[in-house]
Write a protein that holds these residues in place. Structure first.
Motif, mmCIF file in Angstrom:
data_model
loop_
_atom_site.group_PDB
_atom_site.id
_atom_site.type_symbol
_atom_site.label_atom_id
_atom_site.label_comp_id
_atom_site.label_asym_id
_atom_site.label_seq_id
_atom_site.Cartn_x
_atom_site.Cartn_y
_atom_site.Cartn_z
ATOM 1 N N LYS A 1 0.821 -1.210 0.000
ATOM 2 C CA LYS A 1 0.000 0.000 0.000
ATOM 3 C C LYS A 1 0.861 1.269 0.000
ATOM 4 C CE LYS A 1 -3.968 -2.008 0.165
ATOM 5 N NZ LYS A 1 -4.854 -1.930 -1.007
ATOM 6 N N ALA A 2 0.200 2.385 -0.279
ATOM 7 C CA ALA A 2 0.906 3.669 -0.353
ATOM 8 C C ALA A 2 1.569 4.029 0.976
ATOM 9 C CB ALA A 2 -0.069 4.769 -0.765
ATOM 10 N N ASP A 3 0.981 3.607 2.085
ATOM 11 C CA ASP A 3 1.548 3.968 3.393
ATOM 12 C C ASP A 3 2.652 3.006 3.830
ATOM 13 O OD1 ASP A 3 0.217 1.656 4.072
ATOM 14 O OD2 ASP A 3 -0.996 2.543 5.669
ATOM 15 N N GLY A 4 3.058 2.115 2.914
ATOM 16 C CA GLY A 4 4.127 1.166 3.248
ATOM 17 C C GLY A 4 3.617 -0.115 3.875
ATOM 18 N N GLY A 5 2.334 -0.145 4.185
ATOM 19 C CA GLY A 5 1.721 -1.357 4.721
ATOM 20 C C GLY A 5 1.346 -2.298 3.595
ATOM 21 N N ILE B 1 8.772 -11.279 -2.474
ATOM 22 C CA ILE B 1 8.655 -11.078 -3.929
ATOM 23 C C ILE B 1 8.069 -9.697 -4.223
ATOM 24 C CG2 ILE B 1 7.528 -11.897 -6.050
ATOM 25 C CD1 ILE B 1 7.586 -14.759 -4.714
ATOM 26 N N ALA B 2 6.986 -9.338 -3.530
ATOM 27 C CA ALA B 2 6.348 -8.039 -3.768
ATOM 28 C C ALA B 2 7.298 -6.897 -3.440
ATOM 29 C CB ALA B 2 5.075 -7.922 -2.930
ATOM 30 N N LYS B 3 8.079 -7.087 -2.376
ATOM 31 C CA LYS B 3 9.032 -6.048 -1.982
ATOM 32 C C LYS B 3 10.120 -5.877 -3.059
ATOM 33 C CE LYS B 3 12.309 -4.873 1.678
ATOM 34 N NZ LYS B 3 13.084 -5.390 2.803
ATOM 35 N N ALA B 4 10.628 -7.013 -3.545
ATOM 36 C CA ALA B 4 11.677 -6.946 -4.567
ATOM 37 C C ALA B 4 11.154 -6.300 -5.851
ATOM 38 C CB ALA B 4 12.207 -8.346 -4.852
ATOM 39 N N LEU B 5 9.925 -6.616 -6.206
ATOM 40 C CA LEU B 5 9.329 -5.998 -7.403
ATOM 41 C C LEU B 5 9.134 -4.509 -7.194
ATOM 42 C CD1 LEU B 5 6.542 -8.466 -8.637
ATOM 43 C CD2 LEU B 5 8.620 -7.816 -9.870
ATOM 44 N N ALA B 6 8.644 -4.149 -6.017
ATOM 45 C CA ALA B 6 8.399 -2.732 -5.717
ATOM 46 C C ALA B 6 9.702 -1.947 -5.783
ATOM 47 C CB ALA B 6 7.746 -2.585 -4.349
ATOM 48 N N ALA B 7 10.788 -2.576 -5.322
ATOM 49 C CA ALA B 7 12.094 -1.915 -5.346
ATOM 50 C C ALA B 7 12.543 -1.630 -6.775
ATOM 51 C CB ALA B 7 13.123 -2.783 -4.624
ATOM 52 N N LYS B 8 11.981 -2.406 -7.737
ATOM 53 C CA LYS B 8 12.320 -2.173 -9.146
ATOM 54 C C LYS B 8 11.246 -1.324 -9.813
ATOM 55 C CE LYS B 8 14.519 -5.925 -11.077
ATOM 56 N NZ LYS B 8 14.575 -7.334 -11.536
ATOM 57 N N GLY B 9 10.409 -0.713 -9.010
ATOM 58 C CA GLY B 9 9.393 0.179 -9.568
ATOM 59 C C GLY B 9 8.114 -0.517 -9.988
ATOM 60 N N LYS B 10 8.001 -1.810 -9.679
ATOM 61 C CA LYS B 10 6.779 -2.539 -10.064
ATOM 62 C C LYS B 10 5.948 -2.827 -8.817
ATOM 63 C CE LYS B 10 9.422 -4.732 -13.731
ATOM 64 N NZ LYS B 10 10.313 -5.886 -13.941
ATOM 65 N N LYS B 11 5.220 -1.835 -8.394
ATOM 66 C CA LYS B 11 4.409 -1.979 -7.179
ATOM 67 C C LYS B 11 3.040 -2.526 -7.565
ATOM 68 C CE LYS B 11 4.041 0.751 -2.938
ATOM 69 N NZ LYS B 11 4.203 2.104 -2.408
ATOM 70 N N VAL B 12 2.979 -3.824 -7.719
ATOM 71 C CA VAL B 12 1.736 -4.466 -8.186
ATOM 72 C C VAL B 12 1.336 -5.587 -7.228
ATOM 73 C CG1 VAL B 12 2.042 -3.958 -10.646
ATOM 74 C CG2 VAL B 12 3.140 -5.993 -9.657
ATOM 75 N N PRO B 13 0.050 -5.935 -7.201
ATOM 76 C CA PRO B 13 -0.365 -7.079 -6.380
ATOM 77 C C PRO B 13 0.273 -8.361 -6.917
ATOM 78 C CG PRO B 13 -2.271 -5.805 -7.123
ATOM 79 C CD PRO B 13 -1.088 -5.312 -7.896
ATOM 80 N N VAL B 14 0.831 -9.138 -6.014
ATOM 81 C CA VAL B 14 1.503 -10.385 -6.411
ATOM 82 C C VAL B 14 0.741 -11.587 -5.848
ATOM 83 C CG1 VAL B 14 3.629 -11.733 -6.319
ATOM 84 C CG2 VAL B 14 3.744 -9.227 -6.359
#
Lengths: 746, 152
Positions: A368-372, A428-441
């Motif tokens: 989520k946007a708040d980091g949760g 996995i979601a964290k690693a994707l988000a770190a690459k700019g892909k903040k998507v539901p996994v």
């Protein structure tokens, strides 16, 4: 070992995780802690849709929601993974509320250990067949409180004394004035009533829904027309699917990865190398699976398990002959054996077993946007998953929202001390988000991942020695239990391992009910990188088998009938065990032995009785052994005493299913390793019980007013030994090594 | 593009030819009533009807389903289906429920063909459908009850 540290953090909340309810009760001074629980009714909420999609409106201590449309929704803090707890707990509320069953709905509660903690665990979680026992007081009080508020609202509106108002089948009435109203009509006014400080609960004689055989499960329609939503069915906007390549050997790690071919598969979005393996992220499940097949990974097996199970079993057998850690001691077995007229010895072995729930492990996580994060899962240990995910994402547990969905089975698998598959999806979601892909996994385990992924029921060896005097009386019992501990090195160890003995490994053995003046039970803890876990009925899966199969051998050595020998050893000290034993024997026609089949096949009955999770179960199995030695389980009669039978239909279903689960695995299931690699991979090699294997099952419930206890697990332990004892009585063949297929009888 | 006839509607999907029908249904068309259980036709959770025949959709490539009439749990209708679903609900067959779409599909195909199934017929039709909760006692009883309903 980041996860372990996180878990230790998580476990600081774990107050009372102990393996048996008996211990729980000891721990809480013989009573459940309910004084701190204030049952609140929430009224006039928006209509609750039938079925469970996720709680809409979490509020403090929210268990009951009466809506204007006259539906009553119970928020169920335990995971319904098939055991029917949604129905059972809703029944409890409906009873005290005097609701009509047709207006009742169930919904999984939000994840919040403070509000919805399991009183036995101290955190939110489902397991140990604790749900009904845990919620019995709390939900009766919640139902009664809501009823009082409805009555008081009607009294105020009609200007009549509250004690002249009656409630039946969801209708509130005042006879003298002829006034009546539905719960829905009163919901808004009731919401303004004060919460009663004290409520009067019904006596068992007043029950009309509790104990009612005609109530249907809440999910009986949605699960037959494809509309019930499981975690596997969650589809979020922009969702991607991930599968993970894990080390084929337990304890192995990634050395190097060539992902060129995987990335070339149409639909593959990314390949991520993580501490837990190599994740392939794709547009859909098929592409993810194909992508993973195209990976080329070198694994570092330096610390991996490289033994086969044959070697491990041989090591277990050797260990069983050595002195172990004391789990139980009474009298002097050494001296007693010297005086024994007969000594019987046996060694039992049990394989690793996979849980293999029908719905493979999976979860969807959205940062989520708040980091949760928001999670959709068949979540069983919310109280561990929240802090573990919070630790991975660098947020706080309250920012991790879990939508608990119907789970397609668990049998213990979804309740792990490390939140394993939930932690994986977070990584996995964290690693994707770190690459700019903040998507539901959506992380999906395939069946192969499940069968080869560990967290098995541990492999176990029991070595047992019994002594009889001249009269055939049991005078001595020595037992060694050799197994791995899935509690050691987890935060649960501080409560569940005492004096070096893992309670989950010896339960059902160290506290054996049979009277024997000289007893010695030793525990031996073996180590392996192979991961293990509680598996439906935990230690009782093997201790009940060893105890009940061995007792039958002792009965035979004493020249006694199996039921009579057991009753003699139980005496007057265990009325609930003798109660189910006698009931099962009577209903099965124990006094009249089975005649051989028309073709000459031998037929016999076998019996087993055991207490687990404070419930009492006896199985009588009728078995035919063909001339070529193959066995067929024809009919099984079961008696169960679980206190007040809250929902008899659900209880019977659990005992039927537990019986099938116990027998099915005993027939032919095992996980074996060769050079550290799992030999089985899917339902072809690990073939579950099928329809044609299933015997007739007849369940008899003991009438009782004792506090209700669980039924999810207690139907399992005695099913397989009853079958083994029937085979033993039919042919003399002793089935010491599971599964039975090892002896060529399946 | 692959064109499929699913529950009486033509659906166009842009998927590789080898994508199993199971994943077309679940991931492309969001029809999640058909379940993934094993992926190797060993459990029956993914059972659909292809031209009326119970078929494991996890082993049926999308391209091989072209031209066939596919029915999923979402599109199940008719006397046999109604009888099966009523019997299933009346007897509270389900526990976790994850296999039950497949069980219902297999049972419906049986009842549509045979309203007097013997125990052997039931075993032959449903032995491929695994239920890890072991609801088999009730599955057998429900098939018999459904057959009775379908006969009347």
């Amino acid at each position: 070992m980041m996860l372990r540290q996180l878990l230790r953090q998580a476990a600081s909340n774990v107050a009372e995780p102990t393996p048996s309810r008996r211990a729980f009760l000891k721990g809480t001074g013989g009573a459940l802690v309910i004084s701190a629980v204030v049952p609140l009714g929430s009224f006039a909420a928006e209509s609750a849709a039938p079925g469970i999609v996720g709680p809409a409106d979490p509020r403090p201590n929210l268990f009951v929601r009466v809506a204007k449309d006259n539906t009553v929704t119970v928020l169920v803090k335990h995971l319904d993974k098939g055991q029917g707890i949604m129905t059972g707990l809703t029944t409890i509320v409906a009873e005290e509320l005097d609701a009509d069953w047709s207006q009742m709905r169930g919904e999984h509660a939000p994840a919040d250990s403070k509000l919805y903690g399991n009183h036995f665990f101290g955190i939110q979680g489902t397991g140990g067949s604790t749900a009904v026992a845990n919620s019995w007081d709390e939900l009766r009080m919640a139902g009664a409180a809501a009823r009082t508020m409805l009555v008081n609202a009607a009294a105020a509106e009609w200007k009549v004394p509250a004690d002249q108002i009656t409630v039946a089948k969801g209708v509130v009435s005042h006879k003298a004035s002829g006034k009546s109203a539905t719960f829905g009509q009163l919901a808004e006014a009731a919401s303004k009533q004060p919460i009663p400080a004290k409520v009067t609960l019904k006596e068992p004689g007043q029950y009309s829904l509790i104990g009612n055989e005609t109530l249907h499960r809440l999910d009986h329609v949605s699960k037959t027309n494809g509309t019930a939503i499981f975690a596997m069915d969650i589809r979020r906007p922009n969702q991607v699917t991930a599968v993970l390549a894990r080390s084929p050997r337990f304890g192995g790690t990634v050395k190097s990865v060539d992902d060129k071919a995987a990335r070339a598969i149409p639909g593959v979005i990314d390949v991520l190398t993580l501490p837990v393996g190599v994740a392939v992220v794709a547009k859909n499940t098929w592409a993810a699976i194909k992508g993973r097949e195209a990976l080329s990974i070198q694994w570092d097996d330096a610390k991996a398990e490289k033994r086969g199970t044959d070697q491990m079993l041989a090591e277990y057998r050797a260990q069983a002959k050595k002195p172990g850690t004391k789990a139980a001691r009474k009298g002097d077995t050494g001296a007693a054996f010297k005086t024994a007229a007969k000594v019987v010895e046996a060694e039992y072995s049990f394989p690793y077993l996979a849980h293999a729930p029908m719905e493979p492990l999976n979860a969807t996580l959205e940062i989520k946007a708040d980091g949760g994060a928001e999670i959709w899962a068949g979540s069983q240990f919310q109280g561990i998953e929240q802090p573990v995910v919070a630790g991975i994402l660098g947020t706080t547990p309250d920012k991790v929202k879990i939508n608990t969905l119907w789970a397609g089975g668990s049998f213990g698998r979804r309740a792990t001390t490390t939140a394993d598959y939930i932690a994986e999806v977070a990584l996995i979601a964290k690693a994707l988000a770190a690459k700019g892909k903040k998507v539901p996994v959506h992380l999906v385990w395939t069946r192969e991942d499940d069968i080869q992924g560990g967290r098995y029921r541990p492999m176990v060896v029991h070595r047992v020695k019994g002594g009889l005097d001249k009269a055939g009386k049991l005078i001595a019992w020595e037992q060694a239990i050799v197994t791995q501990s899935f509690i050691a090195d987890t935060p649960f160890a501080q409560v569940m391992i005492k004096d070096g003995v893992d309670a989950t490994a010896v339960e059902g053995a160290s506290d054996m009910a049979y009277a024997v003046p000289n007893l010695s039970v030793d525990y031996h803890q073996m180590a392996s990188p192979v991961t293990t876990l509680w598996w439906r009925s935990v230690g009782h899966t093997h201790t009940a088998y060893a105890k009940e199969a061995f007792i039958e051998e002792l009965a035979a050595a004493a020249g006694k009938d199996g039921v009579a020998f057991r009753l003699e050893l139980l005496g007057d000290a265990h009325p609930r065990l003798t109660g189910v034993l006698k009931l099962a024997a009577e209903k099965a026609g124990w006094s009249k032995p089975l005649a051989p089949a028309a073709d000459g096949s031998k037929r016999a009955r076998g019996v087993a009785v055991h207490e687990s999770f404070s419930s009492f179960v006896a199985h009588v199995a009728e078995v035919t052994v063909s001339k070529d030695g193959k066995i067929k389980v024809d009919r099984v009669v079961v008696a169960v005493d679980c206190g007040v039978p809250v929902n008899p239909n659900v209880i019977k279903a659990q005992i039927e299913g537990g019986t099938g689960f116990g027998i099915g695995h005993a027939l032919r299931d095992q996980i074996t390793l060769t050079d550290g690699l799992v030999d089985q991979s899917n339902f072809d090699g690990y073939e579950p019980m099928r329809l044609s294997d299933m015997p007739e099952v007849e369940v008899h419930i003991v009438a009782s007013t004792a506090r209700p206890t669980g039924v999810g697990e207690p139907g399992v332990p005695t099913a397989a030994p009853a079958v083994a004892n029937a085979v033993f009585r039919a042919t003399g063949q002793k089935l010491h090594d599971l599964p039975f297929s090892k002896a060529g009888v399946v | 593009m692959i064109s499929l006839d699913i529950n009486g509607k033509v659906r166009e999907v842009d998927v590789p030819e080898d994508m199993p029908l199971l994943w077309v249904l679940r991931d492309e068309l969001n029809m999640t009533g058909t379940k993934f259980g094993c992926g190797v036709a060993q459990c029956g959770a993914c059972t659909v009807h292809v031209d009326g025949q119970p078929t494991r959709s996890c082993q049926l490539p999308a391209s091989a389903a072209v031209g066939a009439k596919i029915t999923t749990i979402e599109g199940l209708s008719g006397k046999a289906a109604a009888a099966v679903q009523k019997a299933w609900a009346d007897l509270d067959v389900v526990q976790c429920g994850y296999c039950q779409s497949g069980q219902v599909m297999a049972a419906t195909a049986l009842i549509a063909e045979n309203q007097n199934p013997t125990d052997a017929d039931i075993e032959a039709a449903l032995d491929g459908n695994v239920c890890r909760c072991a609801t088999y006692v009730r599955i057998k009883a429900a098939v018999k009850q459904a057959a009775k309903l379908a006969r009347t």
